[in-house]
Write a protein that holds these residues in place. Sequence first.
Motif, PDB file in Angstrom:
ATOM      1  N   THR A   1       0.806  -1.230   0.000  1.00 10.66           N
ATOM      2  CA  THR A   1       0.000   0.000   0.000  1.00 10.66           C
ATOM      3  C   THR A   1       0.835   1.275   0.000  1.00 10.66           C
ATOM      4  N   GLY A   2       2.111   1.204   0.378  1.00  9.04           N
ATOM      5  CA  GLY A   2       2.872   2.438   0.387  1.00  9.04           C
ATOM      6  C   GLY A   2       4.330   2.276   0.755  1.00  9.04           C
ATOM      7  N   VAL A   3       5.112   3.258   0.335  1.00  7.09           N
ATOM      8  CA  VAL A   3       6.530   3.361   0.691  1.00  7.09           C
ATOM      9  C   VAL A   3       6.812   4.808   1.062  1.00  7.09           C
ATOM     10  N   THR A   4       7.498   4.989   2.171  1.00  5.83           N
ATOM     11  CA  THR A   4       7.965   6.320   2.558  1.00  5.83           C
ATOM     12  C   THR A   4       9.474   6.258   2.749  1.00  5.83           C
ATOM     13  N   LEU A   5      10.198   7.097   2.013  1.00  2.16           N
ATOM     14  CA  LEU A   5      11.652   7.201   2.160  1.00  2.16           C
ATOM     15  C   LEU A   5      11.967   8.579   2.732  1.00  2.16           C
ATOM     16  N   THR A   6      12.559   8.581   3.901  1.00  2.00           N
ATOM     17  CA  THR A   6      12.915   9.839   4.553  1.00  2.00           C
ATOM     18  C   THR A   6      14.327  10.234   4.131  1.00  2.00           C
ATOM     19  N   THR A   7      14.434  11.385   3.463  1.00  2.00           N
ATOM     20  CA  THR A   7      15.730  11.869   3.001  1.00  2.00           C
ATOM     21  C   THR A   7      16.106  13.134   3.761  1.00  2.00           C
ATOM     22  N   GLU A   8      17.300  13.596   3.532  1.00  2.00           N
ATOM     23  CA  GLU A   8      17.766  14.826   4.183  1.00  2.00           C
ATOM     24  C   GLU A   8      16.989  16.044   3.712  1.00  2.00           C
ATOM     25  N   ASP A   9      16.320  15.948   2.550  1.00  2.00           N
ATOM     26  CA  ASP A   9      15.521  17.059   2.014  1.00  2.00           C
ATOM     27  C   ASP A   9      14.029  16.919   2.284  1.00  2.00           C
ATOM     28  N   GLY A  10      13.613  15.803   2.864  1.00  2.00           N
ATOM     29  CA  GLY A  10      12.187  15.565   3.093  1.00  2.00           C
ATOM     30  C   GLY A  10      11.779  14.176   2.637  1.00  2.00           C
ATOM     31  N   ASP A  11      10.496  13.862   2.733  1.00  2.00           N
ATOM     32  CA  ASP A  11      10.005  12.515   2.427  1.00  2.00           C
ATOM     33  C   ASP A  11       9.664  12.342   0.954  1.00  2.00           C
ATOM     34  N   ILE A  12      10.021  11.164   0.429  1.00  2.00           N
ATOM     35  CA  ILE A  12       9.539  10.690  -0.864  1.00  2.00           C
ATOM     36  C   ILE A  12       8.516   9.607  -0.550  1.00  2.00           C
ATOM     37  N   THR A  13       7.292   9.755  -1.051  1.00  2.00           N
ATOM     38  CA  THR A  13       6.249   8.776  -0.733  1.00  2.00           C
ATOM     39  C   THR A  13       5.572   8.268  -1.993  1.00  2.00           C
ATOM     40  N   LEU A  14       5.166   7.018  -1.934  1.00  2.00           N
ATOM     41  CA  LEU A  14       4.390   6.386  -2.997  1.00  2.00           C
ATOM     42  C   LEU A  14       3.285   5.606  -2.287  1.00  2.00           C
ATOM     43  N   LYS A  15       2.049   6.082  -2.397  1.00  2.00           N
ATOM     44  CA  LYS A  15       0.922   5.502  -1.683  1.00  2.00           C
ATOM     45  C   LYS A  15      -0.084   4.919  -2.672  1.00  2.00           C
ATOM     46  N   ARG A  16      -0.514   3.661  -2.408  1.00  2.00           N
ATOM     47  CA  ARG A  16      -1.502   3.006  -3.278  1.00  2.00           C
ATOM     48  C   ARG A  16      -2.546   2.306  -2.395  1.00  2.00           C
ATOM     49  N   PRO A  17      -3.571   3.002  -1.986  1.00  2.00           N
ATOM     50  CA  PRO A  17      -4.533   2.421  -1.050  1.00  2.00           C
ATOM     51  C   PRO A  17      -5.544   1.460  -1.675  1.00  2.00           C
ATOM     52  N   ASP A  18      -5.719   1.514  -3.002  1.00  2.00           N
ATOM     53  CA  ASP A  18      -6.787   0.728  -3.624  1.00  2.00           C
ATOM     54  C   ASP A  18      -6.305  -0.383  -4.550  1.00  2.00           C
ATOM     55  N   GLY A  19      -4.984  -0.587  -4.644  1.00  2.00           N
ATOM     56  CA  GLY A  19      -4.457  -1.619  -5.531  1.00  2.00           C
ATOM     57  C   GLY A  19      -4.486  -1.249  -6.995  1.00  2.00           C
ATOM     58  N   LYS A  20      -4.792   0.012  -7.330  1.00  2.00           N
ATOM     59  CA  LYS A  20      -4.908   0.428  -8.730  1.00  2.00           C
ATOM     60  C   LYS A  20      -4.096   1.688  -9.038  1.00  2.00           C
ATOM     61  N   MET A  21      -4.386   2.769  -8.308  1.00  2.00           N
ATOM     62  CA  MET A  21      -3.729   4.048  -8.553  1.00  2.00           C
ATOM     63  C   MET A  21      -2.905   4.456  -7.344  1.00  2.00           C
ATOM     64  N   ALA A  22      -1.728   5.010  -7.625  1.00  2.00           N
ATOM     65  CA  ALA A  22      -0.840   5.470  -6.556  1.00  2.00           C
ATOM     66  C   ALA A  22      -0.653   6.976  -6.663  1.00  2.00           C
ATOM     67  N   THR A  23      -0.317   7.573  -5.529  1.00  2.00           N
ATOM     68  CA  THR A  23       0.018   8.991  -5.481  1.00  2.00           C
ATOM     69  C   THR A  23       1.481   9.132  -5.099  1.00  2.00           C
ATOM     70  N   PHE A  24       2.216   9.877  -5.917  1.00  2.00           N
ATOM     71  CA  PHE A  24       3.651  10.080  -5.680  1.00  2.00           C
ATOM     72  C   PHE A  24       3.885  11.518  -5.212  1.00  2.00           C
ATOM     73  N   THR A  25       4.627  11.652  -4.125  1.00  2.00           N
ATOM     74  CA  THR A  25       5.013  12.979  -3.645  1.00  2.00           C
ATOM     75  C   THR A  25       6.495  12.971  -3.327  1.00  2.00           C
ATOM     76  N   ALA A  26       7.133  14.146  -3.494  1.00  2.00           N
ATOM     77  CA  ALA A  26       8.558  14.296  -3.217  1.00  2.00           C
ATOM     78  C   ALA A  26       8.831  15.765  -2.902  1.00  2.00           C
ATOM     79  N   PRO A  27       9.955  16.063  -2.275  1.00  2.00           N
ATOM     80  CA  PRO A  27      10.281  17.462  -1.969  1.00  2.00           C
ATOM     81  C   PRO A  27      10.297  18.333  -3.226  1.00  2.00           C
ATOM     82  N   ARG A  28       9.705  19.490  -3.129  1.00  2.00           N
ATOM     83  CA  ARG A  28       9.678  20.491  -4.208  1.00  2.00           C
ATOM     84  C   ARG A  28       9.039  19.947  -5.489  1.00  2.00           C
ATOM     85  N   THR A  29       8.155  18.945  -5.338  1.00  2.00           N
ATOM     86  CA  THR A  29       7.477  18.347  -6.488  1.00  2.00           C
ATOM     87  C   THR A  29       5.990  18.233  -6.182  1.00  2.00           C
TER      88      THR A  29
END
Length: 303
Positions: free
Chosen positions: A230-258
């Motif tokens: 359902t998800g991955v969170t990578l904590t970096t020195e600039d902030g978190d990179i996340t990839l979340k997929r709660p429904d098994g179909k679509m994921a949401t990607f977030t990253a610092p300054r993005t």
Amino acid sequence: MITTLKDTTSAQIQNAITKARQSVGAASGMVFTLLAIPTADDYDDSFDACLEAGREHPSRIIIATDGSTRTERLDAELHIGDEIPGEVIALKFHGELMHHKTSAMLPLLLPDSPVIAWWPGRAPENASADRIGKLAGRRITDAMGTDDPLATLVARAGTVAPGDTDLTWTRLTPWRALLASALDNHQSTVVSGRVTAANNNAGGLLLAAWLRSRLGAPVDFEADGGPGVTGVTLTTEDGDITLKRPDGKMATFTAPRTPPRSVALRRREVSALLSEELRRLDTDKVFLESMACLPSTVNGNEG
């Protein structure tokens, strides 16, 4: 064209294949032999997956399963032509022959061609040491096809050998591609990570192990309601990179300054996973390295 043989032998099966080829003019250009060893419960789904994968990889497919009678005999069903990719040889072993599949399958292998073995569900504890596994240069198992996927995957990490792979790993290909691309675009040191997945989902545990092996940073595995990873969170020195997929179909990607963006990340059918694995005949070194980073035990839902 379907040919049914009752109480037969390997020699009779090979003769029937030769006659069927002459009749339908098929079976040229096969690239390898695929040995599929499903349980009776897995047979129908495995047969369909082999046919679908065979459309991309024309091959000789030998599907071997156990029969229900005590009489010692071998039954066979040959599928050749009629839009069947390559050849399909379905073998059913009865009685004591259930324990001697290798001797019947060996003469049916394509000469001078690679051999791949696939156990869709229950598999030997040590695939490379198994009698059927020894016939193959590549051995495909599936921890998610067992009753206890986490424990099964950890146990296999103790016997994994060059040429082995598991469809748990193949399911992670889109996740690994997206995360690798994200880290290429955001080159900041990862200090820790967390993977979440459904209870007893072996993919979540293996994804955490892959990240540990690649990043050299602690990555935890936590169970949630699923489905699947359902998800991955990578904590970096600039902030978190996340990839979340709660429904098994679509994921949401977030990253610092993005800005957040949606990514298609649908769970795939077994036939697609098998087709992917059949594209490579060499040892997957990254898989072996990731398996080496699995914990030696699984405590509850965490690894």
